[in-house]
Design a protein around this motif. Structure first.
Motif, PDB file in Angstrom:
ATOM      1  N   SER A 106       5.115  75.457  42.353  1.00 33.59           N
ATOM      2  CA  SER A 106       5.630  74.278  41.666  1.00 33.59           C
ATOM      3  C   SER A 106       4.472  73.494  41.047  1.00 33.59           C
ATOM      4  O   SER A 106       3.303  73.661  41.435  1.00 33.59           O
ATOM      5  CB  SER A 106       6.383  73.368  42.648  1.00 33.59           C
ATOM      6  OG  SER A 106       5.479  72.812  43.594  1.00 33.59           O
ATOM      7  N   TYR A 107       4.817  72.650  40.107  1.00 34.58           N
ATOM      8  CA  TYR A 107       3.809  71.795  39.476  1.00 34.58           C
ATOM      9  C   TYR A 107       3.273  70.788  40.485  1.00 34.58           C
ATOM     10  O   TYR A 107       2.104  70.392  40.427  1.00 34.58           O
ATOM     11  CB  TYR A 107       4.420  71.074  38.272  1.00 34.58           C
ATOM     12  CG  TYR A 107       3.420  70.329  37.437  1.00 34.58           C
ATOM     13  CD1 TYR A 107       2.341  70.992  36.842  1.00 34.58           C
ATOM     14  CD2 TYR A 107       3.532  68.953  37.221  1.00 34.58           C
ATOM     15  CE1 TYR A 107       1.417  70.311  36.073  1.00 34.58           C
ATOM     16  CE2 TYR A 107       2.626  68.268  36.438  1.00 34.58           C
ATOM     17  CZ  TYR A 107       1.559  68.950  35.873  1.00 34.58           C
ATOM     18  OH  TYR A 107       0.645  68.256  35.101  1.00 34.58           O
ATOM     19  N   GLU A 108       4.118  70.399  41.428  1.00 34.97           N
ATOM     20  CA  GLU A 108       3.672  69.470  42.476  1.00 34.97           C
ATOM     21  C   GLU A 108       2.546  70.090  43.296  1.00 34.97           C
ATOM     22  O   GLU A 108       1.556  69.412  43.613  1.00 34.97           O
ATOM     23  CB  GLU A 108       4.846  69.094  43.388  1.00 34.97           C
ATOM     24  CG  GLU A 108       4.453  68.112  44.492  1.00 34.97           C
ATOM     25  CD  GLU A 108       5.635  67.671  45.331  1.00 34.97           C
ATOM     26  OE1 GLU A 108       5.410  67.093  46.396  1.00 34.97           O
ATOM     27  OE2 GLU A 108       6.788  67.923  44.900  1.00 34.97           O
ATOM     28  N   GLN A 109       2.672  71.352  43.653  1.00 39.35           N
ATOM     29  CA  GLN A 109       1.597  72.034  44.388  1.00 39.35           C
ATOM     30  C   GLN A 109       0.314  72.069  43.576  1.00 39.35           C
ATOM     31  O   GLN A 109      -0.780  71.865  44.107  1.00 39.35           O
ATOM     32  CB  GLN A 109       2.024  73.456  44.754  1.00 39.35           C
ATOM     33  CG  GLN A 109       3.035  73.561  45.871  1.00 39.35           C
ATOM     34  CD  GLN A 109       3.306  75.011  46.250  1.00 39.35           C
ATOM     35  OE1 GLN A 109       2.686  75.935  45.698  1.00 39.35           O
ATOM     36  NE2 GLN A 109       4.231  75.225  47.171  1.00 39.35           N
ATOM     37  N   PHE A 110       0.457  72.334  42.282  1.00 38.94           N
ATOM     38  CA  PHE A 110      -0.711  72.366  41.407  1.00 38.94           C
ATOM     39  C   PHE A 110      -1.388  70.993  41.358  1.00 38.94           C
ATOM     40  O   PHE A 110      -2.618  70.888  41.430  1.00 38.94           O
ATOM     41  CB  PHE A 110      -0.305  72.794  39.997  1.00 38.94           C
ATOM     42  CG  PHE A 110      -1.396  72.652  38.977  1.00 38.94           C
ATOM     43  CD1 PHE A 110      -2.491  73.501  38.984  1.00 38.94           C
ATOM     44  CD2 PHE A 110      -1.335  71.641  38.022  1.00 38.94           C
ATOM     45  CE1 PHE A 110      -3.509  73.359  38.049  1.00 38.94           C
ATOM     46  CE2 PHE A 110      -2.346  71.493  37.081  1.00 38.94           C
ATOM     47  CZ  PHE A 110      -3.437  72.357  37.101  1.00 38.94           C
ATOM     48  N   LEU A 111      -0.591  69.927  41.245  1.00 39.70           N
ATOM     49  CA  LEU A 111      -1.148  68.577  41.212  1.00 39.70           C
ATOM     50  C   LEU A 111      -1.926  68.267  42.483  1.00 39.70           C
ATOM     51  O   LEU A 111      -3.021  67.697  42.431  1.00 39.70           O
ATOM     52  CB  LEU A 111      -0.028  67.546  41.043  1.00 39.70           C
ATOM     53  CG  LEU A 111       0.561  67.372  39.643  1.00 39.70           C
ATOM     54  CD1 LEU A 111       1.734  66.405  39.704  1.00 39.70           C
ATOM     55  CD2 LEU A 111      -0.497  66.861  38.664  1.00 39.70           C
ATOM     56  N   ARG A 112      -1.368  68.643  43.624  1.00 35.15           N
ATOM     57  CA  ARG A 112      -2.066  68.384  44.894  1.00 35.15           C
ATOM     58  C   ARG A 112      -3.407  69.106  44.939  1.00 35.15           C
ATOM     59  O   ARG A 112      -4.424  68.537  45.341  1.00 35.15           O
ATOM     60  CB  ARG A 112      -1.196  68.822  46.068  1.00 35.15           C
ATOM     61  CG  ARG A 112       0.036  67.970  46.271  1.00 35.15           C
ATOM     62  CD  ARG A 112       0.828  68.419  47.498  1.00 35.15           C
ATOM     63  NE  ARG A 112       2.076  67.682  47.576  1.00 35.15           N
ATOM     64  CZ  ARG A 112       2.174  66.443  48.028  1.00 35.15           C
ATOM     65  NH1 ARG A 112       1.089  65.814  48.453  1.00 35.15           N
ATOM     66  NH2 ARG A 112       3.346  65.825  48.070  1.00 35.15           N
ATOM     67  N   ALA A 113      -3.399  70.369  44.519  1.00 34.08           N
ATOM     68  CA  ALA A 113      -4.642  71.146  44.530  1.00 34.08           C
ATOM     69  C   ALA A 113      -5.652  70.551  43.557  1.00 34.08           C
ATOM     70  O   ALA A 113      -6.853  70.470  43.865  1.00 34.08           O
ATOM     71  CB  ALA A 113      -4.351  72.600  44.161  1.00 34.08           C
ATOM     72  N   MET A 114      -5.183  70.121  42.388  1.00 35.52           N
ATOM     73  CA  MET A 114      -6.073  69.538  41.394  1.00 35.52           C
ATOM     74  C   MET A 114      -6.698  68.245  41.907  1.00 35.52           C
ATOM     75  O   MET A 114      -7.912  68.029  41.775  1.00 35.52           O
ATOM     76  CB  MET A 114      -5.298  69.253  40.097  1.00 35.52           C
ATOM     77  CG  MET A 114      -6.157  68.643  38.997  1.00 35.52           C
ATOM     78  SD  MET A 114      -5.264  68.475  37.425  1.00 35.52           S
ATOM     79  CE  MET A 114      -4.045  67.230  37.864  1.00 35.52           C
ATOM     80  N   ILE A 115      -5.890  67.386  42.513  1.00 34.88           N
ATOM     81  CA  ILE A 115      -6.401  66.112  43.029  1.00 34.88           C
ATOM     82  C   ILE A 115      -7.408  66.344  44.142  1.00 34.88           C
ATOM     83  O   ILE A 115      -8.489  65.747  44.163  1.00 34.88           O
ATOM     84  CB  ILE A 115      -5.234  65.226  43.525  1.00 34.88           C
ATOM     85  CG1 ILE A 115      -4.390  64.764  42.331  1.00 34.88           C
ATOM     86  CG2 ILE A 115      -5.759  64.021  44.298  1.00 34.88           C
ATOM     87  CD1 ILE A 115      -3.135  64.021  42.713  1.00 34.88           C
ATOM     88  N   GLU A 116      -7.079  67.216  45.081  1.00 32.12           N
ATOM     89  CA  GLU A 116      -7.995  67.479  46.186  1.00 32.12           C
ATOM     90  C   GLU A 116      -9.313  68.064  45.685  1.00 32.12           C
ATOM     91  O   GLU A 116     -10.395  67.708  46.173  1.00 32.12           O
ATOM     92  CB  GLU A 116      -7.342  68.446  47.181  1.00 32.12           C
ATOM     93  CG  GLU A 116      -6.189  67.818  47.970  1.00 32.12           C
ATOM     94  CD  GLU A 116      -5.460  68.833  48.826  1.00 32.12           C
ATOM     95  OE1 GLU A 116      -5.916  69.994  48.884  1.00 32.12           O
ATOM     96  OE2 GLU A 116      -4.430  68.464  49.428  1.00 32.12           O
TER      97      GLU A 116
END
Length: 222
Positions: A106-116
């Protein structure tokens, strides 16, 4: 006294002082001047730092600075320009590469990985980030360097990720550049706040991160 093997130097500073790409190696005094300027520019900003302060912290005469750099602005650009052109862009792409290559459900998973990923990067290179953020709005030359050597490469890769999520029906049908702009604007607002907020006792990092992700997803989910 600052030394080029100082263990407190951030990763980008080690690469800059090492000059391992064939550029003329800095003298010991140049290395101390650069390191002192980085510290002061990060602490007090470019305008709030004087060459006399930089010289004092570097342990050199003020005239020594002007033998190597014609003006204080030349000194700033000798730090930030190669950091973005020769160091920042490879750092961003090298350390961000795994995030862009990984498959996400999901895009949400991608956002979390990007932020971290970006938080980890900024924690290791906080001084560089502060200098660029403080001077970026007032230095058109820096803006052009950033667009040319960093932003264009990152956007090119981000568009591939966004296009995939759009094709899978997981994001609304907006231009990929618009999705990137909306996402990055929200993420950078969170990053800047957590980096520069003065009273950390009132900052709930987990809650702020979750609120940022939820805000983005509500706007971009079909």
């Amino acid at each position: 006294m600052l030394r080029e093997n100082d263990e407190q130097l951030e990763p980008w500073m080690r690469e800059l002082l090492a000059q391992e790409d064939g550029a003329p190696r800095m003298t010991e005094k140049q290395s101390r001047i650069i390191a002192a300027a980085v510290e002061l520019f990060a602490e007090k900003g470019y305008s709030g730092s004087s060459t006399s302060e930089i010289a004092q912290r570097a342990g050199v005469a003020e005239g020594t600075i002007f033998r190597h750099y014609k003006t204080k602005k030349d000194l700033l650009f000798s730090i930030v320009t190669p950091a973005m052109v020769r160091i920042m862009a490879p750092f961003v792409l090298r350390e961000f590469g795994d995030v862009l290559k990984t498959e996400y459900a999901s895009y949400e998973q991608f956002l979390r990985a990007m932020i971290e990923n970006r938080i980890a990067f900024l924690n290791k290179n906080r001084r560089l980030f502060k200098i660029i953020v403080q001077e970026f709005p007032f230095q058109p030359d820096l803006q052009e360097q950033f667009k040319k050597y960093v932003l264009s490469h990152v956007i090119e890769r981000l568009k591939l990720v966004i296009d995939k999520f759009k094709a899978d029906g997981l994001l609304i049908d907006l231009p990929s550049t618009t999705v990137i702009r909306l996402s990055v604007s929200a993420v950078m607002g969170y990053v800047l706040a957590r980096t520069f907020i003065q009273d950390q006792s009132e900052w709930d990092d987990e809650a702020e991160r979750e609120a940022t992700i939820a805000f983005i997803m509500r706007g971009l989910t079909p």
